[in-house]
Design a protein around this motif. Structure first.
Motif, PDB file in Angstrom:
ATOM      1  N   LYS A 315       0.829  -1.208   0.000  1.00  0.00           N
ATOM      2  CA  LYS A 315       0.000   0.000   0.000  1.00  0.00           C
ATOM      3  C   LYS A 315       0.861   1.255   0.000  1.00  0.00           C
ATOM      4  O   LYS A 315       0.562   2.244  -0.692  1.00  0.00           O
ATOM      5  CB  LYS A 315      -0.921  -0.018   1.221  1.00  0.00           C
ATOM      6  CG  LYS A 315      -2.045  -1.046   1.127  1.00  0.00           C
ATOM      7  CD  LYS A 315      -2.804  -1.184   2.418  1.00  0.00           C
ATOM      8  CE  LYS A 315      -3.547   0.095   2.776  1.00  0.00           C
ATOM      9  NZ  LYS A 315      -4.369  -0.076   4.006  1.00  0.00           N
ATOM     10  N   GLU A 316       1.953   1.218   0.738  1.00  0.00           N
ATOM     11  CA  GLU A 316       2.863   2.366   0.770  1.00  0.00           C
ATOM     12  C   GLU A 316       3.543   2.565  -0.579  1.00  0.00           C
ATOM     13  O   GLU A 316       3.741   3.692  -1.035  1.00  0.00           O
ATOM     14  CB  GLU A 316       3.910   2.160   1.862  1.00  0.00           C
ATOM     15  CG  GLU A 316       4.863   3.340   2.028  1.00  0.00           C
ATOM     16  CD  GLU A 316       5.858   3.124   3.149  1.00  0.00           C
ATOM     17  OE1 GLU A 316       6.825   3.911   3.213  1.00  0.00           O
ATOM     18  OE2 GLU A 316       5.678   2.175   3.947  1.00  0.00           O
ATOM     19  N   ALA A 319       1.172   4.334  -2.893  1.00  0.00           N
ATOM     20  CA  ALA A 319       0.465   5.477  -2.295  1.00  0.00           C
ATOM     21  C   ALA A 319       0.532   6.718  -3.179  1.00  0.00           C
ATOM     22  O   ALA A 319      -0.396   7.543  -3.191  1.00  0.00           O
ATOM     23  CB  ALA A 319       1.036   5.777  -0.913  1.00  0.00           C
ATOM     24  N   HIS A 324      -6.026   6.491  -1.647  1.00  0.00           N
ATOM     25  CA  HIS A 324      -7.076   5.843  -0.851  1.00  0.00           C
ATOM     26  C   HIS A 324      -7.610   4.635  -1.614  1.00  0.00           C
ATOM     27  O   HIS A 324      -8.587   4.746  -2.362  1.00  0.00           O
ATOM     28  CB  HIS A 324      -8.224   6.831  -0.568  1.00  0.00           C
ATOM     29  CG  HIS A 324      -7.788   8.025   0.224  1.00  0.00           C
ATOM     30  ND1 HIS A 324      -7.482   7.961   1.554  1.00  0.00           N
ATOM     31  CD2 HIS A 324      -7.606   9.318  -0.152  1.00  0.00           C
ATOM     32  CE1 HIS A 324      -7.133   9.158   1.982  1.00  0.00           C
ATOM     33  NE2 HIS A 324      -7.182  10.003   0.965  1.00  0.00           N
ATOM     34  N   PRO A 325      -6.966   3.482  -1.446  1.00  0.00           N
ATOM     35  CA  PRO A 325      -7.414   2.286  -2.185  1.00  0.00           C
ATOM     36  C   PRO A 325      -8.865   1.955  -1.881  1.00  0.00           C
ATOM     37  O   PRO A 325      -9.340   2.098  -0.761  1.00  0.00           O
ATOM     38  CB  PRO A 325      -6.482   1.178  -1.659  1.00  0.00           C
ATOM     39  CG  PRO A 325      -5.316   1.896  -1.079  1.00  0.00           C
ATOM     40  CD  PRO A 325      -5.846   3.201  -0.571  1.00  0.00           C
ATOM     41  N   THR A 329     -10.092  -3.218  -3.828  1.00  0.00           N
ATOM     42  CA  THR A 329      -8.666  -3.267  -4.163  1.00  0.00           C
ATOM     43  C   THR A 329      -7.867  -3.848  -3.009  1.00  0.00           C
ATOM     44  O   THR A 329      -7.013  -4.717  -3.197  1.00  0.00           O
ATOM     45  CB  THR A 329      -8.145  -1.861  -4.499  1.00  0.00           C
ATOM     46  OG1 THR A 329      -8.915  -1.308  -5.554  1.00  0.00           O
ATOM     47  CG2 THR A 329      -6.684  -1.911  -4.905  1.00  0.00           C
ATOM     48  N   GLU A 330      -8.153  -3.394  -1.807  1.00  0.00           N
ATOM     49  CA  GLU A 330      -7.429  -3.878  -0.643  1.00  0.00           C
ATOM     50  C   GLU A 330      -7.761  -5.343  -0.351  1.00  0.00           C
ATOM     51  O   GLU A 330      -6.895  -6.122   0.047  1.00  0.00           O
ATOM     52  CB  GLU A 330      -7.744  -3.016   0.577  1.00  0.00           C
ATOM     53  CG  GLU A 330      -6.910  -3.386   1.784  1.00  0.00           C
ATOM     54  CD  GLU A 330      -6.900  -2.290   2.846  1.00  0.00           C
ATOM     55  OE1 GLU A 330      -7.066  -2.636   4.015  1.00  0.00           O
ATOM     56  OE2 GLU A 330      -6.722  -1.125   2.485  1.00  0.00           O
ATOM     57  N   LEU A 333      -5.853  -7.405  -2.785  1.00  0.00           N
ATOM     58  CA  LEU A 333      -4.439  -7.377  -2.413  1.00  0.00           C
ATOM     59  C   LEU A 333      -4.147  -8.425  -1.338  1.00  0.00           C
ATOM     60  O   LEU A 333      -3.157  -9.159  -1.417  1.00  0.00           O
ATOM     61  CB  LEU A 333      -4.053  -5.987  -1.891  1.00  0.00           C
ATOM     62  CG  LEU A 333      -3.346  -5.029  -2.848  1.00  0.00           C
ATOM     63  CD1 LEU A 333      -3.052  -3.720  -2.150  1.00  0.00           C
ATOM     64  CD2 LEU A 333      -2.057  -5.653  -3.379  1.00  0.00           C
TER      65      LEU A 333
END
Length: 500
Positions: A315-316, A319, A324-325, A329-330, A333
């Motif tokens: 995520k970083e 970024a 703001h995923p 999406t998250e 992941l």
């Protein structure tokens, strides 16, 4: 006359290896018999797909027949192989005795030691007996399907009674590319009584004496037990024929991974099963507890690898592109990172990575491509979720194998906090009926809504999900096929517009 029926498990395209094992059976000191019967495709294996037309493989089969013929001085042999007929590749059988090879492409009656033996490359329900035959030998390669053992035995008995002739069945054994062949060996006397029956899913040789009298036997295995044994055998054969002896997959405290663990433990032994818990911030303490209970009950290996450090790093890393995923999406992941970890561990342990997705999830696309769908095989990919619950209850009939908490828990992928599958889908008890109605019975959305008393929008949504998931399903691993309607049997277009 004594006839040996052998449940033979060949490796596809391994003509040399299969031939060597045929010769071992012919040279075996016991049980001695006049004739050895092997199933259809014994020399070439099954399925072959486009290798069925490979000229090199065809030539190898012809050479193998000649090599086997040299060993038929005392014992004759019937076995299946691949050949050419009218310019086309075809399955065939060979009757070989004292160096002479008689090729059979459909059915043929041969004279052997004063007996007329009819050899048939088809199922009893599709065949007719030669009126002069003293016995009929069915050498076949018919895949196992849930509940189809008893009907096949009934067909054999019906054939024997109708034509008043002893009838013997020798089916192929083995697993390949999702297909499962059960190695069914059976014999019915001329009155139609079942008098000889082998054990399914194992290599064995049974001897039938045409002059002996036998007591009748029966087949009494429950369908659930038969199905579980079929899946365990299919998984074991797929893994072993791939040159491996261990499997690895993620466990979540849910029914699919729990049942897969029970299946793998049966197939390979608990010491060869590596389960990995991959918790994230969405994973409940209950999931971890249930995973531990399951591992202890089955005697399988359990390790825990958290995904949060890797998830945070990914995520970083993005970024600057996605500040703001989206929730989806998250969630994806998480699933893909879990599979990345599992793949790395599978390589480290030299274990086969397998998927724990079921048919219900595959149907509506409730899996993540390159995520939880990753793996070399889907052992439960042809079982609806409701069927898995039924099998879990069957396994627990004599004591708790799959923890009760897993069976009673609401299905969830835990890719978001407090998520439940029924947040977006009908209960599986209803969903599975809808899926069968659409995929197997050809009903429309309107007919499904009316039949199962669901809203039209719900029926349309389910069917839309099924059609949108074709791209994802096309890229998944083979599933062990145990139903009459596996996804592998239908090639559906990816780019389409379907009127529901």
């Amino acid at each position: 006359m004594k006839i040996n029926l052998a449940s033979f498990n060949p490796l596809a395209a391994d003509t040399a290896g299969n031939t060597a094992r045929v010769l071992e059976l012919l040279r075996a000191p016991a049980p001695k018999a006049d004739l050895l019967v092997l199933p259809e495709a014994a020399l070439c294996g099954c399925p072959l797909y486009d290798l069925f037309d490979d000229k090199r493989l065809l030539a190898q089969n012809q050479s193998a027949l000649k090599e086997i013929a040299k060993e038929t001085k005392e014992t004759a042999v019937v076995l299946g192989y691949m050949d050419r007929l009218q310019g086309q590749s075809a399955t065939a059988a060979a009757f070989i005795y004292k160096g002479k090879i008689t090729k059979i492409f459909d059915t043929e009656t041969v004279d052997f030691k004063g007996q007329k033996l009819q050899i048939v490359l088809d199922a009893p329900e599709n065949a007719q007996a030669d009126p002069d035959a003293d016995a009929v030998l069915f050498a076949v390669a018919r895949p196992y399907l849930k509940g189809n053992v008893s009907p096949r035995l009934d067909a054999l008995k019906k054939f024997a009674k109708k034509y008043a002739v002893p009838s013997l069945l020798c089916n192929l054994l083995g697993g390949g590319d999702g297909m499962i062949f059960d190695g069914l060996l059976a014999a019915a006397d001329k009155k139609g009584a079942l008098v000889l029956l082998g054990e399914l899913f194992r290599e064995q040789v049974l001897t039938f004496d045409l002059t002996a009298k036998y007591e009748s036997v029966s087949y009494k295995v429950p369908v659930q037990g038969e199905l579980f044994d079929a899946l365990a055998f299919g998984l074991r054969d797929y893994v072993h024929k791939s040159g491996m002896d261990k499997v690895m997959f993620g466990v979540s405290g849910g029914i699919d991974s729990a049942f897969t663990a029970a299946l793998a433990a049966k197939a390979l032994g608990g010491e060869s099963v590596y389960c990995v818990s991959l918790p994230s911030y969405c994973t409940s303490d209950l999931s971890k507890t249930l995973a531990g209970q399951l591992a202890r009950a089955l005697g399988v290996n359990l390790e825990e690898v958290g995904v949060m450090p890797v998830l945070g790093a990914v995520k970083e890393a993005v970024a600057h592109i996605v500040s703001h995923p989206k929730d989806a999406t998250e969630q994806e992941l998480q699933s893909r990172l879990r599979t990345t970890i599992l793949g790395a561990l599978a390589g480290e342990y030299n274990a086969m990575l397998i998927s724990t997705d079921d048919k219900s999830e595959c149907a509506v696309g409730s899996f993540v491509l390159y995520g939880d769908a990753g793996g070399c095989l889907q052992p439960i990919g042809d079982l609806y979720k409701s069927e898995i619950y039924e099998l879990a209850e069957y396994l627990n009939r004599g004591g708790e194998i799959i923890p009760r908490g897993i069976i009673e828990r609401a299905p969830t992928s835990e890719l978001s906090p407090n998520q439940k599958d029924e947040d977006q889908l009908p209960p599986y008890s209803v969903l599975d009926k809808m899926l069968r109605a659409y995929l197997e019975d050809g009903l429309t959305a309107e007919e499904i809504a009316k039949k199962f008393r669901v809203k039209a929008a719900v029926a349309a949504d389910v069917l839309t999900r099924v059609n949108q998931a074709d791209l994802k399903r096309r890229q998944t691993a083979p599933a062990l096929q145990v139903s009459a309607h596996p996804f592998a049997s239908v090639l559906r277009p990816i780019i389409k517009k379907v009127n529901l």
